[in-house]
Design an enzyme around this catalytic site. Structure first.
Site, PDB file in Angstrom:
ATOM      1  N   ARG A 198     -21.430  -1.665   2.565  1.00  0.00           N
ATOM      2  CA  ARG A 198     -20.913  -2.469   2.742  1.00  0.00           C
ATOM      3  C   ARG A 198     -21.401  -3.170   4.206  1.00  0.00           C
ATOM      4  O   ARG A 198     -21.640  -2.202   4.676  1.00  0.00           O
ATOM      5  CB  ARG A 198     -19.354  -2.330   3.173  1.00  0.00           C
ATOM      6  N   ARG A 253       1.002  -1.342   0.260  1.00  0.00           N
ATOM      7  CA  ARG A 253       0.148   0.312  -0.005  1.00  0.00           C
ATOM      8  C   ARG A 253       0.816   1.164  -0.329  1.00  0.00           C
ATOM      9  O   ARG A 253       0.605   2.664   0.492  1.00  0.00           O
ATOM     10  CB  ARG A 253      -1.253  -0.067   1.084  1.00  0.00           C
TER      11      ARG A 253
END
Ligand code: AP5
Length: 208
Positions: free
Chosen positions: A120, A86
Site C-alpha cells: 500500500r 473495533r
C-alpha cells in the site's frame, strides 16, 4: 453504516466509493487518529505509541473522538464508519447513541492481507490509497488525484502488521458475531477486483 474487516481488507478503499455513490460522510478512525498524530495534538501524541506497535488506541479516546465527529452537521445525511467500532465495548457505546442500519463485513483470506498492506502507498496530502501491484498510481509515487508524493504508512511494515492482525483476531473479530446476533450483518467476499467488490456491496445495500 459500518464497514468491518481485518487490516488491509479494503475498508478504506470501499468506504470512499460507497460514500461518493450514496453521498454520505466517510468517517475513518484511522484517518482521524493519523491527522491528530501529524498535528501533534495531546490525543495524537498518546495515540501514536499504540498505533506504532499495531495495538488499539484505548477505547475511551476513540469513543470520544468518534462521537464528537458524528455531531458535525455533515453527518446528518448519514455516514459510513470505517475502523469503528473495533471492540465490543466500542460497539455497545455506539449503540447507546446511534442506530446502525447495516454492517458490512469484508471477508478476505488472511494470506492476502500481508501483501496488500506491504504494497500500500497513501497520499500524505489527500489520503488517496494505492497499491503498487493491484491499484498502482499512474506516475510512480505520485498521487493521481492531487499530484502530491505517496508514502508508506509506518504501521505497514511486516513486524507491526503481525501485531495488527493478531489484535484484529483477538479484539475485533468478535464483532462479526455481535452484529450477526443483532441481524445487521452482511458478509461481502473481499477477494477479487476492487470494482467487482464495490458492485456486490451496492447490490446488497441499495434495497435498503
Ligand atoms: P486503520 O487506519 O483503521 O487501519 P486498519 O484497520 O488496520 O485498516 P487499513 O487502513 O490498514 O486497511 P483497509 O481495510 O482500510 O484497507 P485499504 O482499503 O487501505 O487503523 C490504524 C490504527 O489506528 C490501528 O492499528 C489502531 O492503532 C488505531 N485505530 C483505528 N481505529 C481504532 C479504533 N476504533 N479503536 C482503537 N484503535 C483504533 O486497502 C489496503 C491495500 O490493499 C491498499 O493498497 C489498496 O489499494 C489494496 N486493495 C484494496 N482492495 C483491494 C482488492 N480488492 N484487491 C487488491 N488490492 C486491494
Amino acid at each position: 453504516m459500518i464497514l468491518l474487516g481485518a487490516p488491509g481488507a479494503g475498508k478504506g478503499t470501499q468506504a470512499k466509493l460507497i460514500a461518493d455513490k450514496f453521498e454520505i460522510l466517510h468517517v475513518a478512525t484511522g484517518d482521524l487518529l493519523r491527522d491528530a498524530v501529524i498535528k501533534e495534538t495531546e490525543l495524537g501524541i498518546k495515540a501514536k505509541e499504540y498505533m506504532s506497535r499495531g495495538e488499539l488506541v484505548p477505547d475511551q479516546i476513540v469513543i470520544d473522538l468518534i462521537l464528537e465527529r458524528l455531531k458535525g452537521t455533515d453527518a446528518k445525511v448519514g455516514y459510513i464508519l470505517d475502523g469503528f467500532p473495533r471492540t465490543v465495548h466500542q460497539a455497545e457505546k455506539l449503540a447507546k447513541v446511534e442506530e446502525v442500519d447495516i454492517v458490512l463485513n469484508l471477508d478476505v483470506d488472511f494470506d492476502l492481507l500481508l501483501e496488500r498492506l506491504t504494497g500500500r502507498r497513501s497520499c500524505a496530502s489527500c489520503g488517496a490509497v494505492f497499491h503498487l501491484k493491484y491499484n498502482p498510481p499512474k506516475a510512480e509515487n505520485i498521487c493521481n488525484k492531487c499530484g502530491s508524493g505517496l508514502i508508506q504508512r509506518p504501521d505497514d511494515h511486516e513486524d507491526v502488521i503481525k501485531n495488527r492482525l493478531e489484535t484484529y483476531n483477538r479484539l475485533t473479530r468478535p464483532l462479526i458475531e455481535f452484529y450477526d446476533h443483532l441481524g445487521k450483518l452482511k458478509n461481502v467476499p473481499g477477494d477479487g477486483e476492487i470494482n467487482g467488490i464495490f458492485n456486490s456491496i451496492v447490490s446488497l445495500i441499495s434495497p435498503q
